[in-house]
Enzyme design. Structure first.
Site, PDB file in Angstrom:
ATOM      1  N   PRO A  72       2.251   6.287  -1.676  1.00  0.00           N
ATOM      2  CA  PRO A  72       1.241   5.531  -2.156  1.00  0.00           C
ATOM      3  C   PRO A  72       1.095   4.347  -2.198  1.00  0.00           C
ATOM      4  CG  PRO A  72       2.402   6.481  -4.102  1.00  0.00           C
ATOM      5  CD  PRO A  72       3.161   6.929  -2.885  1.00  0.00           C
ATOM      6  N   ASP A  73      -0.206   3.608  -2.009  1.00  0.00           N
ATOM      7  CA  ASP A  73      -0.137   2.180  -2.042  1.00  0.00           C
ATOM      8  C   ASP A  73      -0.409   1.976  -3.451  1.00  0.00           C
ATOM      9  OD1 ASP A  73      -3.631   1.774  -0.950  1.00  0.00           O
ATOM     10  OD2 ASP A  73      -2.412   2.500  -2.703  1.00  0.00           O
ATOM     11  N   PHE A  74      -0.768   0.743  -3.846  1.00  0.00           N
ATOM     12  CA  PHE A  74      -0.778   0.410  -5.275  1.00  0.00           C
ATOM     13  C   PHE A  74      -2.240   0.218  -5.664  1.00  0.00           C
ATOM     14  CE2 PHE A  74       3.548  -0.419  -6.097  1.00  0.00           C
ATOM     15  CZ  PHE A  74       4.154  -0.880  -4.773  1.00  0.00           C
ATOM     16  N   ARG A  75      -3.134  -0.558  -5.146  1.00  0.00           N
ATOM     17  CA  ARG A  75      -4.493  -0.845  -5.715  1.00  0.00           C
ATOM     18  C   ARG A  75      -5.820   0.091  -5.069  1.00  0.00           C
ATOM     19  NH1 ARG A  75      -1.249  -4.758  -5.142  1.00  0.00           N
ATOM     20  NH2 ARG A  75      -0.464  -6.035  -7.092  1.00  0.00           N
TER      21      ARG A  75
HETATM   22  N1  APR Z   1      -4.006   1.523   6.715  1.00  0.00           N
HETATM   23  C1  APR Z   1      -4.774   0.595   6.560  1.00  0.00           C
HETATM   24  N2  APR Z   1      -4.654  -0.103   5.412  1.00  0.00           N
HETATM   25  C2  APR Z   1      -4.401   0.690   4.364  1.00  0.00           C
HETATM   26  C3  APR Z   1      -4.081   1.953   4.329  1.00  0.00           C
HETATM   27  C4  APR Z   1      -3.733   2.371   5.865  1.00  0.00           C
HETATM   28  N3  APR Z   1      -3.391   3.615   6.078  1.00  0.00           N
HETATM   29  N4  APR Z   1      -3.781   2.462   3.070  1.00  0.00           N
HETATM   30  C5  APR Z   1      -4.210   1.436   2.525  1.00  0.00           C
HETATM   31  N5  APR Z   1      -4.652   0.403   3.087  1.00  0.00           N
HETATM   32  C6  APR Z   1      -5.167  -0.714   2.528  1.00  0.00           C
HETATM   33  C7  APR Z   1      -5.606  -0.615   1.280  1.00  0.00           C
HETATM   34  O1  APR Z   1      -7.082  -0.355   1.311  1.00  0.00           O
HETATM   35  C8  APR Z   1      -5.484  -2.038   0.457  1.00  0.00           C
HETATM   36  O2  APR Z   1      -6.223  -2.989   0.879  1.00  0.00           O
HETATM   37  O3  APR Z   1      -3.656  -1.650   2.164  1.00  0.00           O
HETATM   38  C9  APR Z   1      -3.845  -2.253   1.037  1.00  0.00           C
HETATM   39  C10 APR Z   1      -2.846  -2.028   0.027  1.00  0.00           C
HETATM   40  O4  APR Z   1      -2.926  -2.876  -1.004  1.00  0.00           O
HETATM   41  P1  APR Z   1      -1.867  -2.746  -2.276  1.00  0.00           P
HETATM   42  O5  APR Z   1      -2.131  -1.232  -2.733  1.00  0.00           O
HETATM   43  O6  APR Z   1      -2.296  -3.884  -3.250  1.00  0.00           O
HETATM   44  O7  APR Z   1      -0.618  -3.061  -1.741  1.00  0.00           O
HETATM   45  P2  APR Z   1       0.181  -4.459  -1.358  1.00  0.00           P
HETATM   46  O8  APR Z   1      -0.636  -5.142  -0.888  1.00  0.00           O
HETATM   47  O9  APR Z   1       1.455  -4.098  -0.579  1.00  0.00           O
HETATM   48  O10 APR Z   1       0.567  -4.874  -2.842  1.00  0.00           O
HETATM   49  C11 APR Z   1       1.263  -6.069  -2.909  1.00  0.00           C
HETATM   50  O11 APR Z   1       1.744  -5.683  -5.298  1.00  0.00           O
HETATM   51  O12 APR Z   1       2.264  -4.221  -6.930  1.00  0.00           O
HETATM   52  C12 APR Z   1       2.969  -5.283  -6.146  1.00  0.00           C
HETATM   53  O13 APR Z   1       4.955  -5.462  -5.535  1.00  0.00           O
HETATM   54  C13 APR Z   1       3.911  -4.504  -5.137  1.00  0.00           C
HETATM   55  O14 APR Z   1       4.600  -5.041  -3.127  1.00  0.00           O
HETATM   56  C14 APR Z   1       3.396  -4.748  -3.779  1.00  0.00           C
HETATM   57  C15 APR Z   1       2.341  -5.889  -3.964  1.00  0.00           C
END
Ligand code: APR
Length: 334
Positions: A72-75
């Site tokens: 999963p992503d985070f936000r």
């Molecule tokens: N393809 C393109 N974009 C995507 C996909 C996908 N399959 N899935 C998710 N996204 C986008 C989301 O819309 C969001 O804009 O990727 C982004 C992910 O953002 P975050 O969830 O904030 O993750 P990230 O940017 O890596 O977070 C940075 O925050 O919590 C800390 O240390 C943690 O490394 C992490 C840092």
């Protein structure tokens, strides 16, 4: 984490971009002939790669490159921070806050099963960056991800900066003893272990994966490599990140003012556009934009579209297929 030189560098860039904006208002549009891109689109970036042959491409990635691998992503609405209610945290990010971890390590280790799933495999987005490296044009890959999928995709260590660490190794908080990923994975998935402790009898300290928590310094390599790499960068590709966490997000500023910057993301971020979660100065939504491209979609779709425009789609498909075979027959041992 900011040093004076870096802050003044960012400030002088701010003044520069403010003056540029002012000039645009007073004297009209900046001549687009300054642009290195034939058009402000994925096709324009592909033409730039084919015709101008950049050889210091930098890639910046976040959790969005690994969501199709099942991490999963985070936000985003289904991200990590939306499903932590059961841990009774003071706020979602506390699960990665070092001061909270010192007194309450349990929530992190309970959640780690989700964060460190077993048998994950690289995605097409990972293999596309590997293809850039194979073609000898990748300067460096800056990743915020801790899943080590970059290395499973075959990236040499010296080509990757894991800005937020990775769970390839873990360290005892008391004696500093190092543990490998296998040891930590066994502890995390052991139903009888809530918090992994050092196996040195006289120590028994808490062992934490070497991922960077909020409140911890980034790896020294992040600073040394970024200072060396970004001034040389001739194409910046940003994928799958919300660009909200500093100092990683500020790297976007560090390339020269005429270097093309391609964002591949599900949502528009980091720009001056109203939706941009933070203004790291990507100009794709601005009238005076001459170098930034935002391709809206998944990382996997974006890299496949770019590979097609570059006539690289067969090579990319072969790498993906090879990865499928490799990780279906023998689970990754990274
Ligand atoms: N393809 C393109 N974009 C995507 C996909 C996908 N399959 N899935 C998710 N996204 C986008 C989301 O819309 C969001 O804009 O990727 C982004 C992910 O953002 P975050 O969830 O904030 O993750 P990230 O940017 O890596 O977070 C940075 O925050 O919590 C800390 O240390 C943690 O490394 C992490 C840092």
């Amino acid at each position: 984490m900011f040093n004076r030189e870096k802050v003044s560098n960012i400030y002088s860039k701010f003044v520069q971009s403010f003056e540029n904006a002012l000039n645009t208002v007073v004297y009209g549009e900046k001549p687009s002939t300054l642009s290195k891109l034939s058009e402000l689109s994925l096709k324009g970036v592909a033409n730039y790669i084919k015709e101008c042959k950049p050889k210091n491409v930098i890639v910046m990635t976040g959790a969005g490159t690994s969501t199709s691998a099942g991490i999963p992503d985070f936000r985003s609405s289904t991200g990590v921070y939306s499903c932590l209610q059961e841990y009774n945290l003071p706020h979602p990010q506390a699960i990665f806050d070092i001061s909270y971890f010192e007194s309450h390590p349990e929530p992190f280790f309970r959640f780690a099963k989700t964060l460190f799933p077993k048998n994950v495999k690289p995605t097409p987005a990972h293999y596309f960056v590997k293809l850039l490296e194979k073609k000898g044009i990748l300067k460096r890959w800056y990743t915020q991800n801790i899943d080590a999928l970059e290395f499973l995709a075959g990236m040499p260590e010296e080509k990757v900066v894991t800005a937020h660490g990775s769970h390839l190794t873990s360290t005892c908080r008391s004696c500093g003893k190092k543990y490998d990923r296998k040891w930590m994975t066994e502890k995390i998935f052991d139903p009888n272990t809530l918090v992994p402790h050092c196996d040195t009898e006289s120590c028994r300290g808490v062992v934490k994966p070497d991922i960077i928590f909020f409140g911890e310094a980034l790896p020294r390599r992040f600073m040394t490599c970024s200072f060396e790499d970004f001034p040389k960068c001739d194409l910046l590709i940003i994928m799958g990140t919300s660009l909200v966490v500093q100092p990683f997000a500020a790297l976007v500023h560090e390339v020269a003012d005429d270097v093309p910057r391609l964002l591949i993301n599900l949502e528009d971020v980091g720009g001056d556009s109203p939706a941009g979660a933070s203004s790291t100065g990507l100009c794709y939504a601005r009238k005076d934009n001459m170098r930034d491209v935002f391709w809206k979609g998944t990382c996997d779709e974006g890299v496949k579209a770019l590979a097609e425009l570059l006539d690289w789609e067969l090579e990319l498909q072969e790498m993906i297929a090879e990865g499928e075979v490799k990780f279906t027959t023998a689970p990754p041992n990274v």
